[in-house]
Design a protein around this motif. Structure first.
Motif, mmCIF file in Angstrom:
data_model
loop_
_atom_site.group_PDB
_atom_site.id
_atom_site.type_symbol
_atom_site.label_atom_id
_atom_site.label_comp_id
_atom_site.label_asym_id
_atom_site.label_seq_id
_atom_site.Cartn_x
_atom_site.Cartn_y
_atom_site.Cartn_z
ATOM 1 N N ALA A 138 -11.125 -16.412 -10.954
ATOM 2 C CA ALA A 138 -11.327 -17.560 -10.078
ATOM 3 C C ALA A 138 -10.770 -17.229 -8.705
ATOM 4 N N ALA A 139 -11.579 -17.450 -7.689
ATOM 5 C CA ALA A 139 -11.156 -17.153 -6.319
ATOM 6 C C ALA A 139 -10.127 -18.180 -5.837
ATOM 7 N N SER A 140 -9.198 -17.718 -5.021
ATOM 8 C CA SER A 140 -8.191 -18.570 -4.393
ATOM 9 C C SER A 140 -7.709 -17.838 -3.151
ATOM 10 N N PRO A 141 -8.478 -17.902 -2.065
ATOM 11 C CA PRO A 141 -8.222 -17.085 -0.878
ATOM 12 C C PRO A 141 -6.789 -17.191 -0.357
ATOM 13 N N ALA A 142 -6.224 -16.023 -0.047
ATOM 14 C CA ALA A 142 -4.870 -15.944 0.508
ATOM 15 C C ALA A 142 -4.898 -14.934 1.663
ATOM 16 N N ALA A 143 -3.740 -14.703 2.253
ATOM 17 C CA ALA A 143 -3.671 -13.892 3.468
ATOM 18 C C ALA A 143 -3.990 -12.420 3.224
ATOM 19 N N GLY A 144 -3.480 -11.869 2.139
ATOM 20 C CA GLY A 144 -3.735 -10.461 1.839
ATOM 21 C C GLY A 144 -3.197 -9.510 2.894
ATOM 22 N N VAL A 145 -2.030 -9.824 3.408
ATOM 23 C CA VAL A 145 -1.442 -9.014 4.475
ATOM 24 C C VAL A 145 -1.018 -7.654 3.932
ATOM 25 N N ILE A 146 -1.475 -6.596 4.588
ATOM 26 C CA ILE A 146 -1.128 -5.248 4.146
ATOM 27 C C ILE A 146 0.276 -4.875 4.617
ATOM 28 N N GLU A 147 1.074 -4.393 3.674
ATOM 29 C CA GLU A 147 2.415 -3.911 3.988
ATOM 30 C C GLU A 147 2.540 -2.498 3.423
ATOM 31 N N ARG A 148 2.636 -1.544 4.317
ATOM 32 C CA ARG A 148 2.716 -0.147 3.877
ATOM 33 C C ARG A 148 4.139 0.174 3.407
ATOM 34 N N VAL A 149 4.209 0.880 2.283
ATOM 35 C CA VAL A 149 5.493 1.186 1.654
ATOM 36 C C VAL A 149 5.578 2.688 1.411
ATOM 37 N N GLU A 150 6.739 3.243 1.628
ATOM 38 C CA GLU A 150 6.959 4.651 1.321
ATOM 39 C C GLU A 150 8.038 4.758 0.255
ATOM 40 N N VAL A 151 7.734 5.492 -0.780
ATOM 41 C CA VAL A 151 8.669 5.698 -1.884
ATOM 42 C C VAL A 151 8.788 7.198 -2.111
ATOM 43 N N ALA A 152 10.014 7.679 -2.162
ATOM 44 C CA ALA A 152 10.238 9.111 -2.397
ATOM 45 C C ALA A 152 9.979 9.424 -3.872
ATOM 46 N N ILE A 153 8.978 10.253 -4.123
ATOM 47 C CA ILE A 153 8.640 10.639 -5.492
ATOM 48 C C ILE A 153 9.521 11.811 -5.905
ATOM 49 N N SER A 154 10.196 11.675 -7.042
ATOM 50 C CA SER A 154 11.103 12.725 -7.501
ATOM 51 C C SER A 154 10.335 13.939 -8.010
ATOM 52 N N GLU A 155 10.997 15.079 -8.051
ATOM 53 C CA GLU A 155 10.370 16.289 -8.583
ATOM 54 C C GLU A 155 10.109 16.150 -10.081
ATOM 55 N N ALA A 156 10.932 15.378 -10.758
ATOM 56 C CA ALA A 156 10.745 15.180 -12.201
ATOM 57 C C ALA A 156 9.412 14.495 -12.504
ATOM 58 N N VAL A 209 0.838 -1.198 0.000
ATOM 59 C CA VAL A 209 0.000 0.000 0.000
ATOM 60 C C VAL A 209 0.873 1.248 0.000
ATOM 61 N N VAL A 210 0.635 2.114 -0.975
ATOM 62 C CA VAL A 210 1.319 3.404 -1.057
ATOM 63 C C VAL A 210 0.243 4.476 -1.153
ATOM 64 N N GLU A 211 0.206 5.381 -0.182
ATOM 65 C CA GLU A 211 -0.846 6.396 -0.138
ATOM 66 C C GLU A 211 -0.312 7.807 -0.358
ATOM 67 N N ASP A 212 0.787 7.920 -1.073
ATOM 68 C CA ASP A 212 1.364 9.229 -1.359
ATOM 69 C C ASP A 212 0.392 10.051 -2.210
ATOM 70 N N ALA A 213 0.076 11.250 -1.765
ATOM 71 C CA ALA A 213 -0.875 12.105 -2.482
ATOM 72 C C ALA A 213 -0.406 12.433 -3.895
ATOM 73 N N ALA A 214 0.917 12.438 -4.095
ATOM 74 C CA ALA A 214 1.455 12.760 -5.418
ATOM 75 C C ALA A 214 1.009 11.749 -6.467
ATOM 76 N N ALA A 215 0.796 10.498 -6.039
ATOM 77 C CA ALA A 215 0.372 9.464 -6.981
ATOM 78 C C ALA A 215 -1.027 9.737 -7.505
ATOM 79 N N GLU A 216 -1.850 10.405 -6.721
ATOM 80 C CA GLU A 216 -3.195 10.770 -7.161
ATOM 81 C C GLU A 216 -3.179 12.057 -7.969
ATOM 82 N N GLU A 217 -2.325 12.983 -7.573
ATOM 83 C CA GLU A 217 -2.311 14.306 -8.192
ATOM 84 C C GLU A 217 -1.587 14.312 -9.528
ATOM 85 N N TYR A 218 -0.574 13.462 -9.661
ATOM 86 C CA TYR A 218 0.236 13.457 -10.880
ATOM 87 C C TYR A 218 0.102 12.156 -11.672
ATOM 88 N N LEU A 219 -0.528 11.142 -11.067
ATOM 89 C CA LEU A 219 -0.940 9.886 -11.709
ATOM 90 C C LEU A 219 0.184 9.019 -12.277
#
Length: 318
Positions: free
Chosen positions: A159-177, A58-68
Motif C-alpha cells: 500500500a502506497a503512503s508517500p513520504a520524503a525519501g530523503v537520501i542520506e549517504r553513509v560510510e561504514v568501514a568494512i573489516s577485513e574479516a 545509501v551505502v555504495e561500498d564496492a565490498a558490499a557487492e563483491e563480498y555480499l
C-alpha cells in the motif's frame, strides 16, 4: 516516532516487490527508513518514497557487492547502533536470513525468521510464524536488543503512503574479516517469462502425480500468470529443477493462491506452502493428506482437470 530500518531487496538496483511489502509493514511499527546497499539508489528513491520511506540510507561500498553477506551485515549492524531503531526488517530469503543472523550476533539482538506478519503490540514487536513444519502457528516477540525480523515475500499486500525519501549517504568501514569469501563469478538466471517462485502471487506446483509430464501444470500456470513449483518427489526424480522445489528443504512460499497438482501433501511439502492465503488441490486420491489442508479440493486426474481449467481461465479472460 522511532525509526524502522528496512533492507532494500534489489538486483543491480532493480527493486523486488518484497521491499514495498516490508515498507508497508514497517509503517505499523514506526517511521520506515530504507537501507539501500549498492548502486541504483537514486533510481530506487522514487519507489521507496512512494511506499513510505522517510529516509533512504545509501551505502555504495564496492565490498558490499563483491563480498555480499558479511559486509551487508556489518553495515546494518553499524546503522542499528547509530539509529537505535524500533526494528530491522529483511526479506526471508536464504541471503536475508543469513544477514539477519549475523546482525543479531553483532548487536546482541534477538532474531525471528520466516515471519508472515508483524504488528506493534503493547509497545513490542509481535510476529506471526508457522513452525514445526507448518504444524503450529505462533506469535513471538524479541526480548533482547533490536528486534530483527525476516519476513516471507507476499506476507502483506503493498500500500502506497508517500513520504520524503530523503537520501542520506553513509560510510561504514568494512573489516577485513568480512572479506574472507569473495564472489568470483555470477550469471543471471535464464528468463522463463514466469514470475520468481518466492515472489509470485500465484504458484502452481506439480508432484509425483504428473509422472514427469509438467506440461499441463505449466500451461495452467501460464494462463494464470503464475510461477511453477514442484514437490521434492518430482525434483528427486529429475522431472523438474531443484530451484523450483517447494518444501522444507526447498523454497518456502506464501502466495495469495497455491494450486497443488498431483501432490500427496506430505509434511515436508506442507512446510513450504502452508502459509499460502488460499490453497487448491487436484489429486485423484480422495484420501490424500493434502485435502486436509486445502480451501478447495478437486478429486480427479490432473491430466483431465488442468486442461479444462486452463481453457476456462482463457475463456474468462476473453
Amino acid at each position: 516516532m522511532a525509526e524502522v530500518l528496512v533492507l532494500v531487496d534489489h538486483v543491480g538496483g532493480k527493486l523486488r516487490k518484497s521491499t514495498a511489502e516490508l515498507l508497508t509493514l514497517a509503517r505499523r511499527l514506526g517511521e520506515p527508513s530504507a537501507v539501500h546497499i549498492g548502486p541504483g539508489a537514486e533510481t530506487a528513491q522514487v519507489t521507496l518514497a512512494k511506499y513510505g520511506a522517510h529516509k533512504v540510507y545509501v551505502v555504495e561500498d564496492a565490498a558490499a557487492e563483491e563480498y555480499l553477506v558479511a559486509p551487508q551485515a556489518e553495515i546494518l549492524a553499524a546503522l542499528v547502533e547509530r539509529t537505535s531503531p524500533a526494528a530491522l526488517l529483511l526479506t526471508s530469503t536464504s541471503v536475508g536470513k543469513e544477514i539477519a543472523a549475523r546482525v543479531a550476533v553483532k548487536t546482541g539482538s534477538g532474531v525471528i525468521t520466516d515471519a508472515v506478519d508483524v504488528n506493534a503490540v503493547d509497545g513490542a514487536v509481535s510476529t506471526t510464524q508457522s513452525v514445526f513444519a507448518g504444524s503450529y502457528t505462533v506469535t513471538a516477540t524479541v526480548t533482547q536488543g533490536t528486534p530483527i525480523v525476516a519476513l516471507k515475500p507476499n506476507s502483506a499486500p503493498i500500500a502506497a503512503s508517500p513520504a520524503a525519501g530523503v537520501i542520506e549517504r553513509v560510510e561504514v568501514a568494512i573489516s577485513e574479516a568480512a572479506k574472507s569469501a569473495r564472489i568470483v563469478a555470477s550469471e543471471p538466471k535464464k528468463a522463463t517469462g514466469r514470475p520468481e517462485l518466492t515472489e509470485a502471487a500465484i504458484v502452481v506446483s506439480g508432484g509425483r502425480g504428473t509422472g514427469g509430464d509438467f506440461s499441463p501444470v505449466e500451461a495452467f500456470a501460464d494462463s494464470l500468470g503464475a510461477a511453477v513449483g514442484a514437490s521434492r518427489a518430482a525434483v528427486d526424480a529429475g522431472w523438474y529443477p531443484h530451484s523450483n522445489q517447494v518444501g522444507q528443504t526447498g523454497k518456502q512460499v506464501s502466495p495469495q493462491l497455491y494450486v497443488a497438482c498431483g501432490i500427496s501433501g506430505a509434511i515436508q511439502h506442507r512446510a513450504g506452502m502452508q502459509t499460502s492465503k488460499t490453497i487448491v488441490a487436484v489429486n485423484k486420491d480422495e484420501e490424500a493428506p493434502i485435502f486436509e489442508l486445502v480451501d478447495f479440493g478437486v478429486v480427479g486426474d490432473l491430466f483431465n482437470v488442468l486442461p479444462q481449467a486452463t481453457e476456462a481461465v482463457k475463456a474468462a479472460k476473453g
